[in-house]
Design a protein around this motif. Structure first.
Motif, PDB file in Angstrom:
ATOM      1  N   MET A 148       0.909  -1.093   0.016  1.00  0.00           N
ATOM      2  CA  MET A 148       0.265  -0.078  -0.169  1.00  0.00           C
ATOM      3  C   MET A 148       0.804   1.415   0.093  1.00  0.00           C
ATOM      4  O   MET A 148       0.795   2.066  -1.116  1.00  0.00           O
ATOM      5  CB  MET A 148      -0.612  -0.202   0.573  1.00  0.00           C
ATOM      6  N   SER A 149       1.782   1.490   0.854  1.00  0.00           N
ATOM      7  CA  SER A 149       2.719   2.362   1.043  1.00  0.00           C
ATOM      8  C   SER A 149       3.743   2.892  -0.586  1.00  0.00           C
ATOM      9  O   SER A 149       3.604   3.548  -1.069  1.00  0.00           O
ATOM     10  CB  SER A 149       3.561   2.348   1.593  1.00  0.00           C
ATOM     11  N   PHE A 150       3.581   1.653  -1.050  1.00  0.00           N
ATOM     12  CA  PHE A 150       4.438   1.521  -2.924  1.00  0.00           C
ATOM     13  C   PHE A 150       3.691   2.087  -3.251  1.00  0.00           C
ATOM     14  O   PHE A 150       4.113   3.018  -4.182  1.00  0.00           O
ATOM     15  CB  PHE A 150       4.942   0.559  -2.980  1.00  0.00           C
ATOM     16  N   GLY A 151       2.489   1.760  -3.585  1.00  0.00           N
ATOM     17  CA  GLY A 151       1.168   1.897  -4.690  1.00  0.00           C
ATOM     18  C   GLY A 151       1.199   3.516  -4.209  1.00  0.00           C
ATOM     19  O   GLY A 151       0.597   4.545  -5.517  1.00  0.00           O
ATOM     20  N   LEU A 194      -1.064  13.016  -0.376  1.00  0.00           N
ATOM     21  CA  LEU A 194      -0.751  12.584   1.285  1.00  0.00           C
ATOM     22  C   LEU A 194      -2.351  12.276   1.503  1.00  0.00           C
ATOM     23  O   LEU A 194      -2.737  11.440   3.091  1.00  0.00           O
ATOM     24  CB  LEU A 194      -0.438  14.306   1.598  1.00  0.00           C
ATOM     25  N   GLY A 195      -3.419  12.735   1.186  1.00  0.00           N
ATOM     26  CA  GLY A 195      -4.783  11.348   1.203  1.00  0.00           C
ATOM     27  C   GLY A 195      -4.569   9.836   0.817  1.00  0.00           C
ATOM     28  O   GLY A 195      -4.625   9.360   2.432  1.00  0.00           O
ATOM     29  N   GLY A 196      -3.803   9.303  -0.026  1.00  0.00           N
ATOM     30  CA  GLY A 196      -3.524   8.512   0.230  1.00  0.00           C
ATOM     31  C   GLY A 196      -2.726   8.058   1.334  1.00  0.00           C
ATOM     32  O   GLY A 196      -2.357   6.699   2.351  1.00  0.00           O
ATOM     33  N   GLY A 217      -9.693   0.416  -0.965  1.00  0.00           N
ATOM     34  CA  GLY A 217      -9.820   1.942   0.199  1.00  0.00           C
ATOM     35  C   GLY A 217      -9.363   3.240  -0.359  1.00  0.00           C
ATOM     36  O   GLY A 217      -9.351   4.465  -0.526  1.00  0.00           O
ATOM     37  N   THR A 218      -7.396   2.968  -0.408  1.00  0.00           N
ATOM     38  CA  THR A 218      -6.622   3.791  -0.753  1.00  0.00           C
ATOM     39  C   THR A 218      -6.949   4.559  -1.556  1.00  0.00           C
ATOM     40  O   THR A 218      -7.250   5.415  -2.204  1.00  0.00           O
ATOM     41  CB  THR A 218      -5.508   3.212  -0.895  1.00  0.00           C
ATOM     42  N   VAL A 248     -10.278  12.612  -2.717  1.00  0.00           N
ATOM     43  CA  VAL A 248      -9.651  13.719  -2.888  1.00  0.00           C
ATOM     44  C   VAL A 248      -9.090  14.559  -4.222  1.00  0.00           C
ATOM     45  O   VAL A 248      -9.609  16.609  -4.184  1.00  0.00           O
ATOM     46  CB  VAL A 248      -8.280  13.349  -1.966  1.00  0.00           C
ATOM     47  N   ALA A 249      -8.953  13.540  -4.915  1.00  0.00           N
ATOM     48  CA  ALA A 249      -9.387  14.234  -6.298  1.00  0.00           C
ATOM     49  C   ALA A 249      -9.782  15.357  -6.355  1.00  0.00           C
ATOM     50  O   ALA A 249      -9.903  16.047  -7.298  1.00  0.00           O
ATOM     51  CB  ALA A 249      -8.236  13.457  -7.072  1.00  0.00           C
ATOM     52  N   LEU A 250     -11.555  14.955  -6.417  1.00  0.00           N
ATOM     53  CA  LEU A 250     -12.647  15.731  -6.796  1.00  0.00           C
ATOM     54  C   LEU A 250     -12.626  16.926  -5.621  1.00  0.00           C
ATOM     55  O   LEU A 250     -13.146  17.874  -6.179  1.00  0.00           O
ATOM     56  CB  LEU A 250     -13.616  14.743  -6.488  1.00  0.00           C
ATOM     57  N   LEU A 251     -12.259  16.835  -4.381  1.00  0.00           N
ATOM     58  CA  LEU A 251     -12.116  17.565  -3.784  1.00  0.00           C
ATOM     59  C   LEU A 251     -11.400  19.183  -4.259  1.00  0.00           C
ATOM     60  O   LEU A 251     -11.723  20.738  -4.277  1.00  0.00           O
ATOM     61  CB  LEU A 251     -12.119  17.275  -2.225  1.00  0.00           C
TER      62      LEU A 251
END
Length: 432
Positions: free
Chosen positions: A145-148, A182-184, A415-416, A423-426
């Motif tokens: 997940m961190s790498f993604g 950052l959200g991810g 979820g990520t 976040v991209a939409l906001l």
């Protein structure tokens, strides 16, 4: 027809490995062969498979020498001080261990390479997971997940490919994605907290000095194996740091860098031929499994590309989008990037599919830069793909089943992607 055949093949492949009806190694070979025969491509199998094998050969070579290189570093004790330091901080607390996994993987992933990220993270932390009795699937899940998320950096690959395919400036594509990343990252840390809390509840906190405990274990292992090289720690650290810098700067192709680094590491640490055989033999199983999986994935991708299944699958997904939804093309691109990047390598997706999507989106007044950003948001799912070499390296090093890993990580990876799309939409990185 070819599109349906491709989707059916992927469904069968995923079903077989998730339900453990077949190993990933066999499924990568047997499933595409069966569907190629069904589709009437039997006479073309030879060239298609050879093309696929040729395409993954550099990766297979690189991973073979990468596993051997870091195996030497582990045997020589390069990571012993790092593990001891981490242990002294976490104090036997599973929650802190999982947080440490997320942070370490994220920092290492700054070089944009999944192979390096997984090798260093698993090498450093797997002994700790075993010592505490923690579930190694948490290690593979949080590391991936961190790498993604970090793979979205401009030098990680996807962002550069998207910008290049659509002839855009990389900064125009990437900078609006910084809040998205950052959200991810926040979601990854949240996942680490949830999984760590569960492990803390299951195992409790060990009220012992694990750093001393591990140090004694390392000393015992050193005496038993006679392979530790504490007097060469400075050399091994410099060699490894230089290797990582060279990887980031792209001084030489990755296979060449690892071949050179492996040769130097083996020669300096273990000049004796008998000890060299012992060191290489102790890592032979990992090397064979990982490299075999890489070449098996070459069979899969060769057939997938050679039969044009991948092209037809992409076109089918685009064709089913109703015209009235054209104004939502950026969001649709973000959502469809999840399955598309799972079943496709980055090159065919970004250079083959994304330009088609961008051209279609322009008819609805959507700027191609938004399509480029949207196409990157599926990277946490792409990192799970069985077609990605580093995925097999991760599960192989952690000694977990590929299907178990897929079942464990899927909801967290989704979820990520969901958080990043929101976040991209906001933030306006992509618009409705």
């Amino acid at each position: 027809m070819i599109s349906l055949l491709g989707f059916t093949m992927m469904a069968c492949f995923i079903f077989l490995i998730v339900t453990r009806k077949m190993s990933a190694l066999l499924a990568l070979i047997v499933v595409p062969l069966v569907f190629a025969f069904i589709g009437g491509f039997a006479k073309d199998l030879g060239p298609m498979i050879l093309e696929g094998l040729s395409s993954v050969a550099p990766t297979g070579i690189m991973l073979m020498f990468a596993v051997l290189y870091f195996g030497i570093m582990i045997e020589a004790g390069l990571f012993d001080p790092l593990i001891s330091k981490i242990l002294s901080i976490v104090k036997g607390d599973p929650l802190k261990v999982v947080f440490g996994t997320a942070i370490l993987a994220g920092l290492v992933a700054l070089d944009g390479d999944g192979t390096t990220t997984y090798i260093i993270t698993v090498s450093a932390l797997l002994p700790l997971y075993h010592r505490l009795g923690m579930n190694p699937l948490i290690l593979t899940c949080v590391s991936m997940m961190s790498f993604g998320v970090m793979n979205m950096l401009p030098w990680g690959g996807p962002t550069a490919r998207a910008a290049s395919a659509l002839k855009l400036d990389v900064n125009d594509v990437f900078l609006p994605l910084v809040p998205v990343m950052l959200g991810g990252i926040v979601w990854v840390l949240f996942t680490a907290y949830i999984l760590g809390k569960k492990e803390r509840k299951r195992l409790g906190v060990m009220n012992i000095d694990l750093s001393k405990d591990l140090s004694q274990h390392q000393q015992a292992a050193a005496l038993e194996s006679n392979l530790r090289r504490p007097h060469l720690t400075w050399f091994n650290a410099l060699l490894t740091s230089g290797l990582i810098v060279a990887l980031v700067l792209g001084i030489l192709p990755l296979p060449v860098l690892f071949v050179i680094a492996f040769s130097l590491a083996l020669l300096i640490n273990y000049p004796n031929l008998d000890i060299q055989k012992k060191v290489l033999g102790s890592h032979a199983d990992s090397v064979v499994i990982v490299v075999a999986l890489i070449f098996a994935s070459g069979v899969f991708t060769g057939i997938l590309s050679g039969t044009h299944m991948v092209d037809e699958m992409a076109n089918s997904l685009i064709a089913v989008i109703p015209e009235e939804l054209g104004g939502y093309f950026a969001l649709i691109t973000a959502i469809t990037s999840l399955p598309l990047t799972y079943v496709m390598a980055n090159d065919p997706y970004y250079f083959g599919v994304v330009p088609i999507i961008a051209q279609t989106a322009e008819a609805y007044g959507i700027d191609s830069v938004e399509i480029a950003r949207a196409s990157i948001l599926g990277q946490p799912i792409h990192a799970m793909s069985p077609l990605i070499a580093s995925t097999h390296l991760l599960v192989g090093m952690a000694k977990v089943d590929f299907g178990d890993h897929q079942k464990f990580i899927i909801k967290w990876a989704l979820g990520t992607c969901t958080v990043m799309i929101i976040v991209a939409l906001l933030t306006g990185a992509i618009s409705l």
